[in-house]
Design a protein around this motif. Structure first.
Motif: not given
Length: 146
Positions: A25-30, A41-55
């Motif tokens: 979780i810490a590595e994914t947040r970093a 949009d690509k930036y927002e999609t990437g951040r959303e995918m990372l947030q889903q992974e964190i969840n």
């Protein structure tokens, strides 16, 4: 059978899982904070995918923390019948009623750790040495309960 050592193996496995999830979780947040782009949009999609992974990792961590709280309540006291904390030998295998962590090896014996909520444990719950039970048309005899 030394239930204290088996219980310690399980506690260690759970602690290691918790530590791994916290690290992931810490590595994914970093990496989420490092994701900088002017692509919109690509930036927002990437951040959303990372947030889903964190969840997803957070959900798995919470399940493991729940397992840890269950295992803290289990003692290594001898059991006369199948219950939480019992080590049960049937003619099909060796089962430790605690949390579902899969197979562990202790003294060159394979022991399946199973949750009290599993259908197998529900079928044998409360039974004593010498009694039988069936699950999915498979009959098993309880040879020993520790």
């Amino acid at each position: 059978m030394n239930k204290e050592e088996i219980l310690n193996i399980i506690k260690t496995k759970i602690s290691e899982k918790i530590q791994n999830f916290e690290t992931l979780i810490a590595e994914t947040r970093a990496s989420s904070n490092d994701t900088k782009s002017s692509m919109g949009d690509k930036y927002e999609t990437g951040r959303e995918m990372l947030q889903q992974e964190i969840n997803n990792l957070q959900r798995q961590l919470n399940e493991t923390l729940n397992q840890q709280s269950i295992i803290q309540k289990i003692t290594d006291e001898p059991s006369m019948k199948v219950q939480n904390g019992a080590l049960v030998k049937t003619d099909k295998g060796l089962f430790y009623i605690s949390v579902s962590l899969g197979e562990i090896v202790f003294d060159d014996q394979k022991i399946m750790t199973v949750s009290a909520e599993s259908p197998l444990v529900k079928a044998m719950f409360g039974k004593k040495t010498g009694e039988t039970f069936s699950i999915n048309t498979i009959h098993q005899a309880i040879e020993n309960v520790w």
